[in-house]
Every structure is written in structure tokens, then in C-alpha cells.
Design an enzyme around this catalytic site. Structure first.
Site, mmCIF file in Angstrom:
data_model
loop_
_atom_site.group_PDB
_atom_site.id
_atom_site.type_symbol
_atom_site.label_atom_id
_atom_site.label_comp_id
_atom_site.label_asym_id
_atom_site.label_seq_id
_atom_site.Cartn_x
_atom_site.Cartn_y
_atom_site.Cartn_z
ATOM 1 C CG ASN A 1 -2.202 -0.783 0.999
ATOM 2 O OD1 ASN A 1 -2.818 -1.283 1.906
ATOM 3 N ND2 ASN A 1 -2.605 -0.920 -0.263
ATOM 4 C CB ILE B 1 -13.103 -6.030 -0.482
ATOM 5 C CG1 ILE B 1 -12.393 -5.297 -1.632
ATOM 6 C CG2 ILE B 1 -13.205 -5.144 0.749
ATOM 7 C CD1 ILE B 1 -13.166 -4.098 -2.163
ATOM 8 C CB CYS C 1 -8.104 -2.316 7.226
ATOM 9 S SG CYS C 1 -9.667 -1.413 7.039
ATOM 10 C CB SER C 2 -6.710 0.046 3.141
ATOM 11 O OG SER C 2 -5.910 -1.108 2.938
ATOM 12 C CG ASP C 3 -9.613 3.509 2.150
ATOM 13 O OD1 ASP C 3 -8.696 4.349 2.234
ATOM 14 O OD2 ASP C 3 -9.917 2.942 1.083
ATOM 15 N N GLY C 4 -10.287 1.909 6.622
ATOM 16 C CA GLY C 4 -10.932 1.910 7.939
ATOM 17 C C GLY C 4 -12.430 1.746 7.912
ATOM 18 C CG ASP D 1 -14.404 -2.601 3.581
ATOM 19 O OD1 ASP D 1 -15.652 -2.577 3.595
ATOM 20 O OD2 ASP D 1 -13.726 -2.135 2.647
ATOM 21 N NE ARG D 2 -8.823 -5.419 5.182
ATOM 22 C CZ ARG D 2 -7.784 -5.409 4.344
ATOM 23 N NH1 ARG D 2 -6.989 -6.474 4.271
ATOM 24 N NH2 ARG D 2 -7.543 -4.366 3.574
ATOM 25 N NE ARG E 1 -16.259 -2.702 0.558
ATOM 26 C CZ ARG E 1 -15.615 -1.840 -0.203
ATOM 27 N NH1 ARG E 1 -16.016 -1.630 -1.456
ATOM 28 N NH2 ARG E 1 -14.568 -1.180 0.250
#
Length: 566
Positions: A251, A277, A338-341, A343-344, A384
């Protein structure tokens, strides 16, 4: 667009329902109507068809298309894999296809989602379930270390965050603006939950914008130190990065990254190895392939293993357990990203909070958890799920929220008395995640919902559930306080959710209700019947009693043992 097959109406009605049958999802079924319809649902067209059933061969029926659903009336049930044959009459097949496409994907045809047309009325307003100020007050906030800020009230700081945020008392709004510039999508670290006793916190955010050059930001580093110092008992802040370390490093090439030891001296970083995802989407596709239309019994275990679905469930649960344990033990406050905060991160914070806080295991508590950690904090439901969008190959589609609910179901299996809600509650939530009947899961963030006035123009899913809570209650629920749940996240203790993933396959025998649970419900119904009869007798005899002061005022006073918990 929803789909259904007849017969769909059952003959059981509750005391407060009109004298017409009602389907499991609350649709009134008038026997005189060809298709049961919701208020606001209109019939567009209908046509005789032959349903090509993957199990029983061709079946005659009639298909109805409304502005909400495709409905097949036939003598058979369990029709979810839709394949029809029509008589060739002019261009009737093309007409049916075009109408179906139009109402299945309304956004692609400049039509509103059905939720904006739904005219259902309920006796409770589900939009009133979640009030952020009240929820933070329940947690004991604000306090001397944490404050509520309205810096984002117009969504100018972060478009995908809620209007109300909880941040360290020592951090000014100007500090927050500087930190936002160094976090992906401006999603700064903010509080999700605080432990009522040791005051450790769960904080959520997005990745720092480190990039390939390894950029640093003194304001961000100082801000994380301020978060750590809100609790004087800890020397280091624990950071859980949900991603595999390889992905976090990759990333950096797109401007993201992670908190390095040399920049964040008072923090410890751990990677949780939860995949992105795209991996989750492909995993669920494999699950679909092995459960419908045919289930290969002889290769079932190896087929299930090849999907890796339960492995992903295991990793999500394991990560949440680590977060919960770190906070509960008083070892450290935790920052999750996570990346954008969206999802995970939402999976981990909400599952950890579910393990730590028994309030979220009640029906309304769980609704608040979903509203708070998923809906208000900007999980991209529209992207999603793809509500009303014909681009089913969109790379943004992913079953992240479904995976979270699956994890909750796994926990409920391991702790059968800890949750007020039952399996039907979870399945109902997932059904309406996709149905577009309610406004609860529409759009990507709070700011978009305010612009569309979703709360004013649509009905909340919680209205349906909370107006008939008894259907969704777990009869074995035992209310507890301050009990932390640590599920066993090993492959031996995880199982495929058959009643959800394979419920439409008639060749798979559905898991029957627990006989103990059935008997328990019968006893509860018997108790209620006795109490009702007692009340009737009391009313009938009240005129014969000379003094009200000498008679019991309620059935429970007359026969106190009837109130005993069976």
C-alpha cells in the site's frame, strides 16, 4: 429486487395482526390477490411461465413482476435459482426481460429504490434506536480524558465519518485537522469504546499516508501519544493493522502504509493477516458453487476447505479476540485500522465490542452496534452490496458485513445463553441487507444519507424487528454484566452456517429447531395462557369482591409462582 415463490404465506397470525395471513418477512397476504404486496408495492406485469427447476424439472407457474420483487406463483417452493421458459408470443420474452431488468436495477434506469416507495407503518420508529450522544453517555463519556467534538457536523473534516466524534480532551480541533491530512480519506483516530473500569479504549481510523518515501507527520505521532496518555497505566499503545504485512507494505506504493517503530516510539504494531475485499468476494463465490444447486456429499469437507471461507472467519474472530483481550486485561489501549478503515476495521471493532460489552448482545444493543460501527462510520454498503446497480461485476462488491454477521452467528453457537437475539434475527438482517425494502443499509455514509433524507423518506429495518421482538428472541438468553466472551477461533469449532447458505436447497435437510427450545416456548405460551385466564377470572369476580383493598391487584400477586422463570 427481491424474489419469492408461492406458497409463501403462513396461516399463523399474532393478536395484533389483521385477519389475513402474513409471510415470514411481514408481508400481508390477501388470499384474493394474485401476489401479496407491501404498501407502496405495485404490480408491473405478469406472465405464464414454465419454471426450469434444477431439482424437479419443468414446473408450470405464473411470474409476477412488481416494483419491488419477482414473484412466482406455483405449487412448488424453494425456487431461488431463477430460470424460466415462456411461450413465444410476439416479443413477450423481450418485454418481460426488459421490465425485470428495469425494476431489478432501478438506479440504472433513473428509478428510485423501493425503500423510497415503501409505505409500511409500524408501531415503533427504528430510526430512534441509535442516538450517539446517549450511547457515549452510556459508556461514561465525555470524561476528563475524552471529549465530544462537532468538528465534523457538516462533514467538512471527513466526508465518510459521522457528525459527532469522541477524541482526546487534550487534542484541539486544529490538531484534528492536521492529523486528518495524514490519514487516508481524512479518517482520523477516534474512540469507539471505553472500558468501564480500567478505562482502556478501542480507537479506529485509516492507514497513515506514509508512501514509498516513508513520510512522517509530527502531529499524527503526537496525537497517537496523546491517545496513549489518556490512560496513565500504559507505556505503549497497541496498533492492530488488519492487513497482511505484505499488503500493508504494498500500500506504500499508492501513498498508504503503516506506523513504523522509528516514527511511533510508544506504539507496538501487529498485523492480523486478514485479506482484502477481493479475496473475500471470491471466497463467497466458491461457497455458492459448492452449495447450489448440488451438494457433493462425498467431497463435502474438501470442497468446503477449498473455499477458505471458514479460514477467513477464523482470522477475523482471532483478530477481534486479540483486541478484546488487550483491552479487557488492562494491558493497553488499542488502535485498529486497515486501509481506509471502513471494512476490516469495522469487523474488528464491532466484534471486539460484542465480546467486551454485554449490552451489545441484546436486540437493541446489537442494532446500536450496527448503526454505530458500520452505518455511521461509513461502511460502503452501496458499493459493497450494489443496491439497484446492474454492474454485478463491480470490483467494489464484497460480503464484508455478511462475514461479520457470520462471525456473530459462530459466537452465538458457542455461547447459546449470551445473546438475546436468535438466528432468525441475524438472517432477517442479512435478507434486508440486500432487499432494498428498508433504508437502513442504503448508501455509503452518513453524509450521503442526510442529503437523501433517508431517515425521513424510508422505513428502518429496526421498525420491523422491534415491533415484533418476540419472534427474534432467544429463549435461553441469560442477562449478564461484565462477562467477556472469548470464542474458540479454531477450525474444529467453526462450521458453515447451513440455515443461511443452504436454506434454499430442498435436498439438504434443514437443521431442526432445538427440541428443548421448542418445549421451552411451549411452556412460555402455556404460562401466558394461564395468566390470561387468571386475569379474566379476576375481572369476572371483581364485582363480587366487597373491598378492593383485600383483593390482590394483579395475577402475579394472586399466584406468584406463575412468574417463575421456566
Amino acid at each position: 429486487m427481491a424474489s419469492a415463490s408461492a406458497p409463501k404465506c403462513n396461516s399463523h397470525t399474532s393478536d395484533n395482526e389483521p385477519l389475513q395471513s402474513m409471510s415470514q418477512d411481514g408481508v400481508n397476504c390477501d388470499p384474493s390477490e394474485a401476489v401479496p404486496r407491501l404498501p407502496g408495492e405495485t404490480l408491473i406485469t405478469d406472465k405464464e411461465v414454465i419454471y426450469i427447476c434444477p431439482f424437479n424439472g419443468p414446473i408450470k407457474g405464473r411470474v409476477y413482476i412488481t416494483n419491488y420483487r419477482l414473484y412466482l406463483r406455483s405449487l412448488e417452493t424453494d425456487m431461488r435459482n431463477l430460470r424460466f421458459a415462456l411461450k413465444q408470443e410476439g416479443h413477450s420474452r423481450r418485454d418481460m426481460f426488459e421490465i425485470l431488468t428495469k425494476y431489478a436495477f432501478p438506479l440504472a434506469h433513473s428509478l428510485p429504490l423501493f425503500a423510497f416507495l415503501n409505505e409500511e407503518k409500524f408501531n415503533v420508529d427504528g430510526w430512534m434506536v441509535y442516538n450517539p450522544v446517549e450511547e457515549y453517555r452510556r459508556q461514561g463519556l465525555p470524561n476528563h480524558q475524552w471529549r465530544i467534538t462537532f468538528i465534523n457536523k457538516c462533514y467538512e473534516l471527513c466526508e465518510t465519518y459521522p457528525a459527532l466524534l469522541v477524541v482526546p480532551y487534550r487534542a484541539s480541533d486544529d490538531d484534528l485537522r492536521r492529523v486528518a491530512a495524514f490519514r487516508s480519506r481524512n479518517r482520523i483516530p477516534v474512540l469507539s469504546w471505553i472500558h468501564p473500569e480500567n478505562k482502556m479504549v478501542i480507537v479506529r481510523c485509516s492507514q497513515p499516508l506514509v508512501g514509498m518515501s516513508g513520510k512522517r507527520n509530527k502531529d499524527d505521532e503526537k496525537y497517537l501519544d496523546v491517545i496513549r496518555e489518556t490512560n496513565r497505566q500504559i507505556s505503549k499503545l497497541t496498533i492492530y493493522d488488519a492487513r497482511p504485512s505484505v499488503n500493508a507494505v504494498a500500500n506504500k506504493a499508492t501513498g498508504g502504509g503503516y506506523e513504523s517503530d522509528d516514527a511511533y516510539h510508544n506504539a507496538e504494531l501487529f498485523f492480523l493477516d486478514i485479506h482484502n475485499i477481493h479475496v473475500m468476494r471470491e471466497s463467497l463465490k466458491k461457497v455458492k458453487d459448492i452449495v447450489y444447486p448440488n451438494v457433493e456429499e462425498s467431497h463435502w469437507l474438501s470442497s468446503l476447505e477449498s473455499t477458505h471461507w471458514l479460514e477467513h472467519i477464523k482470522l477475523v474472530l482471532t483478530g477481534a479476540i486479540q483486541v478484546a483481550d488487550k483491552v479487557s486485561s488492562g494491558k493497553s489501549s488499542v488502535l485498529v485500522h486497515c486501509s481506509d478503515g471502513w471494512d476490516r476495521t469495522a469487523q474488528l471493532t464491532s466484534l471486539a465490542m460484542l465480546m467486551l460489552d454485554s449490552f451489545y448482545r441484546s436486540i437493541e444493543g446489537f442494532e446500536i452496534l450496527v448503526q454505530k460501527e458500520w452505518i455511521s462510520f461509513g461502511h460502503k454498503f452501496a458499493s459493497r452490496i450494489g443496491h439497484g446497480d446492474k454492474n454485478h461485476a463491480d470490483a467494489d462488491r464484497s460480503p464484508i458485513f455478511l462475514q461479520f454477521v457470520d462471525c456473530v452467528w459462530q459466537m452465538s453457537k458457542q455461547f447459546p445463553t449470551a445473546f438475546e437475539f436468535n438466528e432468525r434475527f441475524l438472517i432477517t438482517i442479512l435478507d434486508h441487507l440486500y432487499s432494498c425494502r428498508f433504508g437502513t443499509f442504503l448508501l455509503n455514509c452518513e453524509s450521503a444519507r442526510e442529503k437523501q433524507k433517508v431517515a425521513e423518506r424510508t422505513v428502518s429495518l429496526w421498525s420491523l424487528i422491534n415491533s415484533n421482538k418476540e419472534k427474534f428472541k432467544n429463549p435461553f438468553y441469560t442477562k449478564e454484566f461484565n462477562r467477556v466472551l472469548y470464542p474458540v477461533a479454531s477450525m474444529r469449532h467453526l462450521e458453515l452456517w447451513v440455515n443461511y447458505y443452504i436454506r434454499w436447497n430442498p435436498r439438504i435437510k434443514q437443521q431442526q429447531p432445538n427440541p428443548v427450545e421448542q418445549r421451552y416456548m411451549e411452556l412460555l405460551a402455556l404460562r401466558d395462557d394461564y395468566i390470561k385466564r387468571l386475569e379474566e377470572l379476576q375481572l369476572a369476580n371483581s364485582s363480587k369482591v366487597p373491598s378492593a383493598s383485600t383483593s390482590p391487584s394483579s395475577p402475579s400477586q394472586m399466584v406468584p409462582h406463575l412468574q417463575t422463570h421456566f
